[in-house]
Design a protein around this motif. Structure first.
Motif, PDB file in Angstrom:
ATOM      1  N   VAL A 462      -4.989  38.136  38.644  1.00 40.25           N
ATOM      2  CA  VAL A 462      -4.458  38.947  37.618  1.00 40.25           C
ATOM      3  C   VAL A 462      -3.132  38.318  36.681  1.00 40.25           C
ATOM      4  N   THR A 463      -3.425  38.535  35.397  1.00 37.01           N
ATOM      5  CA  THR A 463      -2.311  37.949  34.452  1.00 37.01           C
ATOM      6  C   THR A 463      -1.606  38.732  33.552  1.00 37.01           C
ATOM      7  N   ASP A 464      -2.141  40.054  33.497  1.00 39.03           N
ATOM      8  CA  ASP A 464      -1.469  41.244  32.678  1.00 39.03           C
ATOM      9  C   ASP A 464      -1.571  42.570  33.092  1.00 39.03           C
ATOM     10  N   MET A 465      -0.699  43.300  32.925  1.00 35.40           N
ATOM     11  CA  MET A 465      -0.956  45.170  33.511  1.00 35.40           C
ATOM     12  C   MET A 465      -0.266  45.510  32.629  1.00 35.40           C
ATOM     13  N   VAL A 466      -0.439  46.806  32.459  1.00 33.09           N
ATOM     14  CA  VAL A 466       0.393  47.799  31.401  1.00 33.09           C
ATOM     15  C   VAL A 466       1.733  47.987  32.180  1.00 33.09           C
ATOM     16  N   ARG A 467       2.785  47.715  31.508  1.00 30.64           N
ATOM     17  CA  ARG A 467       4.130  48.158  31.922  1.00 30.64           C
ATOM     18  C   ARG A 467       4.780  49.038  31.197  1.00 30.64           C
ATOM     19  N   ILE A 468       5.349  49.920  31.602  1.00 29.67           N
ATOM     20  CA  ILE A 468       6.049  50.875  30.677  1.00 29.67           C
ATOM     21  C   ILE A 468       7.668  51.272  31.277  1.00 29.67           C
ATOM     22  N   SER A 469       8.560  51.081  30.060  1.00 28.80           N
ATOM     23  CA  SER A 469      10.012  51.383  30.656  1.00 28.80           C
ATOM     24  C   SER A 469      10.718  51.742  29.456  1.00 28.80           C
ATOM     25  N   ASP A 470      12.009  52.158  29.813  1.00 27.62           N
ATOM     26  CA  ASP A 470      12.961  52.553  28.706  1.00 27.62           C
ATOM     27  C   ASP A 470      14.008  51.359  28.374  1.00 27.62           C
ATOM     28  N   GLY A 471      13.630  50.154  28.657  1.00 27.04           N
ATOM     29  CA  GLY A 471      14.269  49.099  28.514  1.00 27.04           C
ATOM     30  C   GLY A 471      13.684  48.175  27.592  1.00 27.04           C
ATOM     31  N   ARG A 472      14.100  46.961  27.292  1.00 26.22           N
ATOM     32  CA  ARG A 472      13.514  46.063  26.452  1.00 26.22           C
ATOM     33  C   ARG A 472      12.955  44.670  26.960  1.00 26.22           C
ATOM     34  N   MET A 473      12.356  43.749  26.154  1.00 25.50           N
ATOM     35  CA  MET A 473      11.839  42.877  26.358  1.00 25.50           C
ATOM     36  C   MET A 473      12.123  41.551  25.878  1.00 25.50           C
ATOM     37  N   SER A 474      12.494  40.421  26.466  1.00 24.96           N
ATOM     38  CA  SER A 474      12.806  39.134  25.737  1.00 24.96           C
ATOM     39  C   SER A 474      11.940  38.933  24.646  1.00 24.96           C
TER      40      SER A 474
END
Length: 573
Positions: A462-474
């Motif tokens: 597995v190389t990707d999944m849906v991820r959800i947060s109230d943060g940021r991403m580089s």
């Protein structure tokens, strides 16, 4: 004949009284001649050099070159330091201190005898924080970007500083990399002065500064160690003196049209999602109305023209050799406002009319884009009443429409403690939900939205999944990652109410992020929800938590929005 501009610095240096004596005499211990105080434009060089900010480690030399240009144009340069935000070093996150650095910039400019400002920017938050602070004072100002590093080199290939980082855990989990391999890559990834060599947040912010019209044309993509970067710094020193004489202020440059151009170009270059939160904060400081929905309306249908990591293959050095930002601006043509003013006194159309592309594999045409519509998508739904964002160019197409059960982590500590447990109930269809990483909740909204996948799923391929947060991403990162959920979980947003097993639907085409839980059940959960204990009782962090706005407003502090300033300039002596 145009009336000469009244120099602000003469309020300090022009007096023949006691205070004029005081202001001049102490500076004379540096050996300055009489004409430094006799009506020449005084230029402040705002330097974010620090040995703890490796991206800006070459700024001592850059400042000296800018000074040379200022002196040549008949100005007086004074270099001053402000808080430097090292993205790779600072804890808990440099974003916590962006607003503090902007305050440092604003008050340092306001309190000193400066007529014009040169901002030396590089690492991620140094660019927006300096521009934000300068906007609040509104003097003639230009930006000198520090420039990206040379391409990273590793075993005959090239690696992008930043983007490679997000592969490391998976390579360790699979046994692909030994400790020796990692050390060799570590040494080769950052092999020259400069900031990240991908279209991460640092390069995105430099691009933003140029598109907003705040740099000399072509300045944003020149590698830090290229001699042409020095030329640009010297010419910037000359130009800021001319800007003072023309009384060309930031508010004349930063129009609504300039912000619209920035949104569209960010989409065309595959820029960072952090761009959204910083551009909104800058707009708030200068007084331009900018909504989260504008990023979708203006940018989501713009073609991706730049084949650059993390959305593509190449690196910033290749981009510059291919022609740089001017090619992108020229190629976008009528999609942009081409007649807006920039700091060199010329329009977009004039600045980039002669741009030439030398490699169409790196910079594509509108007729042959890397992606026909790749700008930021703004999501709405019961899970993000005020909005959330996703970067389609960095996501997996098959996951752009997905429904799956939530696996909830209440904090980063909870995530680290459980993500690799063999008995964690998670599979490739699950949706990873991370709470407690928003502006108030962390505090500071860290770049953790693209959390690593569970080891057991990585070993399954597995190389990707849906991820959800109230943060940021580089800006260097990638994946199907929903970010900036607003309201955040720590203030009682619906994200705080998600439980393991809840079905979550993501449909990017419909701009939908929906939690499939009834309103009645959500009301019960909300009634039982308790606000987290305060994370600070004193100092700046408490000030930040008490006043920071939510992500959809730019995460600035409410007391800083607008240009009025904290203290009216006055002489108390």
């Amino acid at each position: 004949m145009k009336k000469p501009v009244k120099l602000r610095s003469q309020e300090w240096f022009g007096g023949k009284d006691k205070m004029g004596f005081v202001h001049r005499s102490w500076l004379r211990n540096q050996g300055y001649p009489n004409d430094y105080f006799e009506g020449k434009p005084v230029i402040g060089i705002c330097n974010t050099w620090s040995e703890l900010t490796p991206c800006n480690g070459h700024f001592r030399e850059v400042a000296e070159i800018v000074k040379r240009g200022v002196l040549e144009a008949g100005g007086v340069p004074f270099e001053f330091p402000v808080m430097s935000l090292g993205e790779t070093i600072m804890k808990p996150t440099s974003m916590l201190f962006r607003n503090l650095a902007s305050m440092d910039v604003e008050e340092s400019i306001r309190a000193n005898p400066l007529d014009g400002i040169v901002l030396l920017t590089g690492c991620d938050k140094t660019t927006p924080s300096l521009i934000m602070g300068a906007c609040s004072v509104d003097l003639p100002t230009l930006v000198v970007p520090g420039g990206p590093m040379l391409n990273g080199k590793f075993r005959g290939g090239e690696i992008g500083s930043g983007s490679f980082n997000w592969q490391i855990k998976a390579k360790q989990d699979t046994g692909e990399f030994s400790d020796a391999d990692l050390q060799e890559a570590e040494i080769g990834a950052a092999r020259s002065a400069g900031h990240c060599n991908t279209m991460g947040t640092a390069s995105t912010m430099a691009t933003m500064a140029e598109v907003l019209g705040l740099t000399l044309a072509g300045a944003s993509s020149i590698p830090a160690v290229d001699a042409r970067k020095k030329v640009m710094a010297q010419l910037s020193g000359r130009r800021i003196v001319e800007m003072v004489r023309e009384d060309m202020k930031l508010s004349q440059i930063l129009t609504r049209e300039a912000f619209e151009n920035a949104i569209k170009v960010n989409a065309a270059v595959g820029g960072s999602t952090n761009f959204i939160i910083h551009l909104q904060a800058i707009a708030g400081r200068i007084g331009v109305q900018l909504e989260l929905d504008d990023f979708d309306k203006l940018g989501s249908q713009i073609p991706l023209l730049l084949n650059l990591m993390p959305s593509g293959k190449y690196l910033m050095e290749d981009y510059y050799y291919a022609g740089g930002l001017g090619v992108v601006i020229k190629e976008l043509g009528d999609l942009l406002h081409q007649n807006i003013l920039t700091i060199n006194g010329k329009t977009f159309a004039e600045n980039y009319a002669k741009a030439v592309c030398y490699n169409h594999e790196v910079i594509r045409t509108r007729a042959n884009p890397l992606n026909p519509a790749a700008g930021i998508a703004v999501l709405k739904g019961n899970l993000c009443e005020n909005g959330a964002v996703i970067k389609p160019s960095a996501a997996t197409p098959a996951l752009m429409k997905h429904r799956g059960p939530a696996v909830v982590f209440s904090s980063m500590e909870d995530y680290h403690a459980r993500i690799d447990l063999p008995d964690l109930n998670i599979d490739k269809n699950s949706v990873i939900v991370l709470q407690g990483v928003g502006p108030k909740g962390y505090p500071g909204m860290p770049e953790v939205g693209n959390v690593d996948l569970p080891k057991k799923l990585v070993l399954q391929g597995v190389t990707d999944m849906v991820r959800i947060s109230d943060g940021r991403m580089s800006g260097t990162a990638y994946g199907t990652v929903v970010l900036h959920v607003s309201p955040e979980s720590s203030v009682g947003g619906t994200l705080a109410l998600v439980q393991d097993g809840d079905e979550i639907e993501l449909d990017v085409e419909r701009r939908l992020l929906h939690l499939h839980v009834s309103d009645e059940e959500l009301a019960k959960r909300r009634a039982a929800w308790k606000e987290p204990d305060p994370l600070a009782e004193r100092g700046y962090v408490k000030l930040y938590i008490d006043h920071v706005e939510q992500a959809h407003l730019g995460a600035d502090m409410d007391v800083l929005v607008g240009k009025s300033g904290s203290v009216v300039e006055r002489d108390l002596h």
